[in-house]
Write a protein that holds these residues in place. Structure first.
Motif, PDB file in Angstrom:
ATOM      1  N   GLY A 113     -45.541  74.801  59.170  1.00  0.00           N
ATOM      2  CA  GLY A 113     -44.511  74.637  60.187  1.00  0.00           C
ATOM      3  C   GLY A 113     -43.108  74.504  59.646  1.00  0.00           C
ATOM      4  O   GLY A 113     -42.182  74.253  60.404  1.00  0.00           O
ATOM      5  N   GLY A 114     -42.933  74.617  58.338  1.00  0.00           N
ATOM      6  CA  GLY A 114     -41.600  74.475  57.765  1.00  0.00           C
ATOM      7  C   GLY A 114     -41.160  73.028  57.761  1.00  0.00           C
ATOM      8  O   GLY A 114     -41.933  72.134  57.418  1.00  0.00           O
ATOM      9  N   ALA A 115     -39.925  72.779  58.174  1.00  0.00           N
ATOM     10  CA  ALA A 115     -39.382  71.423  58.165  1.00  0.00           C
ATOM     11  C   ALA A 115     -40.110  70.546  59.188  1.00  0.00           C
ATOM     12  O   ALA A 115     -40.573  71.033  60.218  1.00  0.00           O
ATOM     13  CB  ALA A 115     -37.889  71.465  58.479  1.00  0.00           C
ATOM     14  N   PRO A 116     -40.209  69.262  58.897  1.00  0.00           N
ATOM     15  CA  PRO A 116     -40.825  68.345  59.861  1.00  0.00           C
ATOM     16  C   PRO A 116     -40.055  68.351  61.182  1.00  0.00           C
ATOM     17  O   PRO A 116     -38.859  68.655  61.213  1.00  0.00           O
ATOM     18  CB  PRO A 116     -40.709  66.977  59.170  1.00  0.00           C
ATOM     19  CG  PRO A 116     -40.511  67.280  57.723  1.00  0.00           C
ATOM     20  CD  PRO A 116     -39.776  68.575  57.670  1.00  0.00           C
TER      21      PRO A 116
ATOM     22  N   ASN B 145     -46.559  63.962  62.107  1.00  0.00           N
ATOM     23  CA  ASN B 145     -45.773  62.759  61.846  1.00  0.00           C
ATOM     24  C   ASN B 145     -45.714  62.397  60.367  1.00  0.00           C
ATOM     25  O   ASN B 145     -45.220  61.333  60.008  1.00  0.00           O
ATOM     26  CB  ASN B 145     -46.322  61.584  62.655  1.00  0.00           C
ATOM     27  CG  ASN B 145     -45.311  60.464  62.804  1.00  0.00           C
ATOM     28  OD1 ASN B 145     -44.099  60.696  62.744  1.00  0.00           O
ATOM     29  ND2 ASN B 145     -45.784  59.247  62.988  1.00  0.00           N
ATOM     30  N   TYR B 146     -46.267  63.264  59.513  1.00  0.00           N
ATOM     31  CA  TYR B 146     -46.141  63.122  58.057  1.00  0.00           C
ATOM     32  C   TYR B 146     -45.589  64.444  57.536  1.00  0.00           C
ATOM     33  O   TYR B 146     -46.127  65.514  57.862  1.00  0.00           O
ATOM     34  CB  TYR B 146     -47.493  62.839  57.409  1.00  0.00           C
ATOM     35  CG  TYR B 146     -48.069  61.469  57.674  1.00  0.00           C
ATOM     36  CD1 TYR B 146     -48.080  60.485  56.683  1.00  0.00           C
ATOM     37  CD2 TYR B 146     -48.626  61.148  58.913  1.00  0.00           C
ATOM     38  CE1 TYR B 146     -48.631  59.232  56.919  1.00  0.00           C
ATOM     39  CE2 TYR B 146     -49.175  59.899  59.165  1.00  0.00           C
ATOM     40  CZ  TYR B 146     -49.169  58.952  58.163  1.00  0.00           C
ATOM     41  OH  TYR B 146     -49.714  57.703  58.401  1.00  0.00           O
ATOM     42  N   ALA B 147     -44.555  64.384  56.721  1.00  0.00           N
ATOM     43  CA  ALA B 147     -43.889  65.606  56.248  1.00  0.00           C
ATOM     44  C   ALA B 147     -44.842  66.496  55.463  1.00  0.00           C
ATOM     45  O   ALA B 147     -44.801  67.730  55.590  1.00  0.00           O
ATOM     46  CB  ALA B 147     -42.669  65.246  55.408  1.00  0.00           C
ATOM     47  N   ASP B 148     -45.718  65.893  54.646  1.00  0.00           N
ATOM     48  CA  ASP B 148     -46.622  66.715  53.841  1.00  0.00           C
ATOM     49  C   ASP B 148     -47.630  67.455  54.709  1.00  0.00           C
ATOM     50  O   ASP B 148     -48.013  68.589  54.420  1.00  0.00           O
ATOM     51  CB  ASP B 148     -47.319  65.886  52.750  1.00  0.00           C
ATOM     52  CG  ASP B 148     -48.071  64.673  53.265  1.00  0.00           C
ATOM     53  OD1 ASP B 148     -48.086  64.440  54.495  1.00  0.00           O
ATOM     54  OD2 ASP B 148     -48.654  63.937  52.434  1.00  0.00           O
TER      55      ASP B 148
ATOM     56  N   MET C 113     -44.975  57.804  57.409  1.00  0.00           N
ATOM     57  CA  MET C 113     -44.764  58.325  58.760  1.00  0.00           C
ATOM     58  C   MET C 113     -43.292  58.691  58.949  1.00  0.00           C
ATOM     59  O   MET C 113     -42.398  57.955  58.510  1.00  0.00           O
ATOM     60  CB  MET C 113     -45.131  57.277  59.817  1.00  0.00           C
ATOM     61  CG  MET C 113     -46.598  57.017  59.984  1.00  0.00           C
ATOM     62  SD  MET C 113     -46.832  55.774  61.307  1.00  0.00           S
ATOM     63  CE  MET C 113     -48.556  55.394  61.068  1.00  0.00           C
ATOM     64  N   ILE C 114     -43.046  59.809  59.620  1.00  0.00           N
ATOM     65  CA  ILE C 114     -41.673  60.201  59.932  1.00  0.00           C
ATOM     66  C   ILE C 114     -41.125  59.286  61.027  1.00  0.00           C
ATOM     67  O   ILE C 114     -40.039  58.715  60.901  1.00  0.00           O
ATOM     68  CB  ILE C 114     -41.617  61.669  60.384  1.00  0.00           C
ATOM     69  CG1 ILE C 114     -42.107  62.583  59.255  1.00  0.00           C
ATOM     70  CG2 ILE C 114     -40.190  62.050  60.816  1.00  0.00           C
ATOM     71  CD1 ILE C 114     -42.355  64.020  59.700  1.00  0.00           C
TER      72      ILE C 114
ATOM     73  N   VAL D 162     -62.824  63.322  48.133  1.00  0.00           N
ATOM     74  CA  VAL D 162     -61.563  62.874  48.714  1.00  0.00           C
ATOM     75  C   VAL D 162     -60.755  64.081  49.180  1.00  0.00           C
ATOM     76  O   VAL D 162     -60.496  65.009  48.418  1.00  0.00           O
ATOM     77  CB  VAL D 162     -60.742  62.048  47.699  1.00  0.00           C
ATOM     78  CG1 VAL D 162     -59.371  61.709  48.282  1.00  0.00           C
ATOM     79  CG2 VAL D 162     -61.479  60.765  47.320  1.00  0.00           C
ATOM     80  N   ARG D 163     -60.380  64.062  50.452  1.00  0.00           N
ATOM     81  CA  ARG D 163     -59.578  65.147  51.034  1.00  0.00           C
ATOM     82  C   ARG D 163     -58.161  64.667  51.372  1.00  0.00           C
ATOM     83  O   ARG D 163     -57.182  65.379  51.154  1.00  0.00           O
ATOM     84  CB  ARG D 163     -60.253  65.670  52.297  1.00  0.00           C
ATOM     85  CG  ARG D 163     -61.609  66.357  52.062  1.00  0.00           C
ATOM     86  CD  ARG D 163     -61.454  67.765  51.523  1.00  0.00           C
ATOM     87  NE  ARG D 163     -62.718  68.469  51.448  1.00  0.00           N
ATOM     88  CZ  ARG D 163     -63.226  69.206  52.444  1.00  0.00           C
ATOM     89  NH1 ARG D 163     -62.569  69.326  53.592  1.00  0.00           N
ATOM     90  NH2 ARG D 163     -64.391  69.823  52.297  1.00  0.00           N
ATOM     91  N   GLN D 164     -58.065  63.486  51.972  1.00  0.00           N
ATOM     92  CA  GLN D 164     -56.754  62.928  52.309  1.00  0.00           C
ATOM     93  C   GLN D 164     -56.568  61.605  51.570  1.00  0.00           C
ATOM     94  O   GLN D 164     -57.487  60.797  51.504  1.00  0.00           O
ATOM     95  CB  GLN D 164     -56.637  62.685  53.822  1.00  0.00           C
ATOM     96  CG  GLN D 164     -56.624  63.955  54.659  1.00  0.00           C
ATOM     97  CD  GLN D 164     -56.526  63.646  56.152  1.00  0.00           C
ATOM     98  OE1 GLN D 164     -57.507  63.248  56.767  1.00  0.00           O
ATOM     99  NE2 GLN D 164     -55.339  63.851  56.728  1.00  0.00           N
ATOM    100  N   ASN D 165     -55.378  61.406  51.045  1.00  0.00           N
ATOM    101  CA  ASN D 165     -55.059  60.165  50.338  1.00  0.00           C
ATOM    102  C   ASN D 165     -53.590  59.855  50.603  1.00  0.00           C
ATOM    103  O   ASN D 165     -52.711  60.283  49.871  1.00  0.00           O
ATOM    104  CB  ASN D 165     -55.332  60.307  48.841  1.00  0.00           C
ATOM    105  CG  ASN D 165     -55.246  58.977  48.107  1.00  0.00           C
ATOM    106  OD1 ASN D 165     -54.945  57.958  48.707  1.00  0.00           O
ATOM    107  ND2 ASN D 165     -55.515  58.999  46.810  1.00  0.00           N
ATOM    108  N   GLY D 166     -53.342  59.142  51.691  1.00  0.00           N
ATOM    109  CA  GLY D 166     -51.971  58.921  52.124  1.00  0.00           C
ATOM    110  C   GLY D 166     -51.669  57.459  52.355  1.00  0.00           C
ATOM    111  O   GLY D 166     -52.457  56.570  52.033  1.00  0.00           O
TER     112      GLY D 166
END
Length: 299
Positions: free
Chosen positions: A109-112, A99-102, A237-238, A228-232
């Protein structure tokens, strides 16, 4: 209001965090003391009453604070055993994939996805803040973390219009969608690799929705051993929260106490080079603005 569930004196209880103290109000004791015989006996029962439940707690706390000894209604955090704020969901935990493009990009997986991707986790996977969790190294060598904002549903609903979706939310908590990537790949689906015991720690609190007026703009940070591993941010959210509730409810009747995990941003272990999977002795901390920090050591 911040609500938590806990064990104390052999009983499973719930209560409201005492403001500016590392303590919880024992609301069941307060209700008993002041004669509220119809006060909910479980957190799920309370959540199903939605905002009326919150108002009843507030009225009880006003009475407790006027008592000659309000401290008799408080329990220190050091004296309780924390539980997940929802110790057991009515059914499987509903989760949103990619649910997050990044994150979709880092997973190769290519495109979201253009359509909502939904999977579930077993309710037996639920664990608590500060609970030591199994590494499951006898069956997986690729245990991964995924920080997620979790939505707690307050009302039964089917075919919920998007414009009414927030009326069905009780509050928010933090979840770690722990995933065994190798099991997931071997089985070609999500359920087993997502449902190991202890693979859905949640907490420390449910924060009622009135305290988080905009859940679509919350910072989300994951640290593994303080790195720090994730920083969103939930704004990325898509599929937004109202879309998630509306679309899921087209197929599944939502019930009080259901939890929806809304997806994770980039920075998971599998997306690193080399991969940074969870190892024995690692501590994973997930912080979401306005809620707090969920912390678990793996062993």
């Amino acid at each position: 209001m911040k609500l938590l569930s806990f064990h104390y004196d052999g009983k499973a209880l719930f209560g409201s965090k005492v403001k500016r103290e590392e303590a919880v109000w024992n609301v069941l004791l307060i209700a008993e003391e002041f004669g509220d015989s119809t006060f909910p006996k479980s957190i799920i029962e309370g959540i199903s009453a939605d905002f009326d439940f919150v108002e009843r707690i507030r009225r009880l706390l006003e009475q407790a604070e006027k008592d000659k000894d309000p401290n008799r209604f408080k329990l220190r955090f050091t004296d309780i055993e924390w539980l997940s704020p929802i110790p057991r969901t009515p059914k499987n935990i509903l989760c949103v994939g990619k649910n997050y493009a990044d994150h979709a990009a880092e997973m190769g997986g290519g495109a979201p996805p253009e359509k909502l991707m939904i999977f579930t986790k077993s309710p037996t996977s639920i664990a608590a803040d500060e609970q030591e969790l199994p590494i499951h190294d006898c069956i997986t060598s690729e245990l991964d973390y995924e920080a997620e904002l979790a939505v707690v549903i307050s009302r039964e609903g089917r075919n919920i219009p998007k414009q009414l979706a927030y009326d069905y939310i009780f509050g928010y908590t933090i979840a770690n969608d722990v995933t065994a990537r190798d099991i997931q790949a071997a089985h070609g689906q999500f359920f087993l690799g997502k449902s190991l015991d202890g693979s859905c720690p949640m907490g420390p609190y449910i924060v009622t929705k009135d305290e988080i007026p905009n859940p679509q703009n919350l910072s989300l940070v994951t640290k593994v051993n303080e790195q720090v591993r994730q920083n969103g941010n939930t704004k990325n959210m898509i599929f937004k929260i109202d879309e998630l509730i509306s679309e899921i409810s087209r197929f599944v009747t939502l019930e009080p106490g259901d939890v929806i995990l809304t997806g994770t941003p980039a920075g998971v272990g599998k997306g690193m080079t080399p991969p940074g999977f969870i190892k024995k002795g690692d501590t994973v901390k997930i912080s979401i603005e306005g809620i707090g920090t969920l912390s678990n050591r793996f062993n």
